[in-house]
Design a protein around this motif. Sequence first.
Motif, PDB file in Angstrom:
ATOM      1  N   TYR A 176       0.860  -1.183   0.000  1.00  0.00           N
ATOM      2  CA  TYR A 176       0.000   0.000   0.000  1.00  0.00           C
ATOM      3  C   TYR A 176       0.896   1.232   0.000  1.00  0.00           C
ATOM      4  O   TYR A 176       1.828   1.337   0.804  1.00  0.00           O
ATOM      5  CB  TYR A 176      -0.899   0.053   1.243  1.00  0.00           C
ATOM      6  N   THR A 177       0.601   2.176  -0.879  1.00  0.00           N
ATOM      7  CA  THR A 177       1.342   3.428  -0.967  1.00  0.00           C
ATOM      8  C   THR A 177       0.447   4.571  -0.532  1.00  0.00           C
ATOM      9  O   THR A 177      -0.611   4.798  -1.129  1.00  0.00           O
ATOM     10  CB  THR A 177       1.848   3.681  -2.397  1.00  0.00           C
ATOM     11  N   ASN A 178       0.858   5.300   0.496  1.00  0.00           N
ATOM     12  CA  ASN A 178       0.056   6.381   1.057  1.00  0.00           C
ATOM     13  C   ASN A 178      -0.047   7.568   0.093  1.00  0.00           C
ATOM     14  O   ASN A 178       0.780   7.729  -0.802  1.00  0.00           O
ATOM     15  CB  ASN A 178       0.673   6.851   2.377  1.00  0.00           C
ATOM     16  N   PRO A 179      -1.044   8.432   0.296  1.00  0.00           N
ATOM     17  CA  PRO A 179      -1.185   9.637  -0.537  1.00  0.00           C
ATOM     18  C   PRO A 179       0.021  10.563  -0.432  1.00  0.00           C
ATOM     19  O   PRO A 179       0.772  10.530   0.554  1.00  0.00           O
ATOM     20  CB  PRO A 179      -2.452  10.303   0.030  1.00  0.00           C
TER      21      PRO A 179
ATOM     22  N   TYR B 296      -5.378  -4.404  -8.091  1.00  0.00           N
ATOM     23  CA  TYR B 296      -4.647  -3.144  -8.175  1.00  0.00           C
ATOM     24  C   TYR B 296      -5.629  -1.998  -7.958  1.00  0.00           C
ATOM     25  O   TYR B 296      -6.725  -1.988  -8.523  1.00  0.00           O
ATOM     26  CB  TYR B 296      -3.954  -2.971  -9.525  1.00  0.00           C
ATOM     27  N   GLY B 297      -5.228  -1.034  -7.144  1.00  0.00           N
ATOM     28  CA  GLY B 297      -6.068   0.121  -6.875  1.00  0.00           C
ATOM     29  C   GLY B 297      -5.270   1.404  -6.933  1.00  0.00           C
ATOM     30  O   GLY B 297      -4.054   1.403  -6.705  1.00  0.00           O
TER      31      GLY B 297
ATOM     32  N   ASN C 187      -2.535   0.680  -4.311  1.00  0.00           N
ATOM     33  CA  ASN C 187      -2.383  -0.582  -3.609  1.00  0.00           C
ATOM     34  C   ASN C 187      -2.261  -1.714  -4.624  1.00  0.00           C
ATOM     35  O   ASN C 187      -2.774  -1.630  -5.737  1.00  0.00           O
ATOM     36  CB  ASN C 187      -3.547  -0.842  -2.656  1.00  0.00           C
ATOM     37  N   PHE C 188      -1.565  -2.761  -4.221  1.00  0.00           N
ATOM     38  CA  PHE C 188      -1.358  -3.925  -5.077  1.00  0.00           C
ATOM     39  C   PHE C 188      -1.319  -5.167  -4.202  1.00  0.00           C
ATOM     40  O   PHE C 188      -0.743  -5.152  -3.111  1.00  0.00           O
ATOM     41  CB  PHE C 188      -0.041  -3.803  -5.848  1.00  0.00           C
ATOM     42  N   SER C 189      -1.938  -6.245  -4.677  1.00  0.00           N
ATOM     43  CA  SER C 189      -1.826  -7.515  -3.962  1.00  0.00           C
ATOM     44  C   SER C 189      -2.034  -8.671  -4.926  1.00  0.00           C
ATOM     45  O   SER C 189      -2.733  -8.550  -5.937  1.00  0.00           O
ATOM     46  CB  SER C 189      -2.842  -7.599  -2.809  1.00  0.00           C
TER      47      SER C 189
END
Length: 203
Positions: free
Chosen positions: A34-37, A169-170, A179-181
């Motif tokens: 997850y990558t924050n804003p 992916y989001g 986000n990626f999973s």
Amino acid sequence: MKKIFLFLFLGFTIQAFSQFGFGGTVNYNLYQRYTNPEDVGKDSAGSALLNIGFGPKIWIGGEKFSFSAETTANFGLLGFSAGDYKGLGMMAVPIVGHLNFGGLSNMGKEGKFGFIIGGGIQYNRTELYFTTDDFREDGGNREFFETILLEAGYGFGMSGFSGYGILRYGWDPDSNANNFSIGIKLDFNIPKLKKITDPASEL
């Protein structure tokens, strides 16, 4: 905008189908990030261990095709930022709809392979607990951030049970959060599971 995307997706796909099912879903992510804003530093956290999720799920459809909706609570118990450790733990709550084909419709008795595609929104958070003193002293604070979510999966299903690999992916175009999973999911359609009987018992 993101909520409108979800409701349009649901409204476009729901039709008058012949069967209804309900149950649950369980997933294990082999890897997630997850990558924050940007406004909170665009820091990322990832995890490749103990990433579990579960939640309710419903289906509407037939043996060859169905629509499903679900929400899950996904926990990355050991997730952290490898580059700049600030704390431990990750959590995501996706709310998604799926178009399910073949064996992954979860409505048929015969075992078949199938695939899913879907989308919705996901709420993500990093650094759930054990945050460092430096992070707190600098005024660091983590809140849930929202992303538009797309999903695809392939696997096998029969008689209310299915297992498949899934890729998610989001992203948020306004903040560059993402986000990626990639993982494995198991779905359980309770009414269909109850119809599994031993042929010998019917003689």
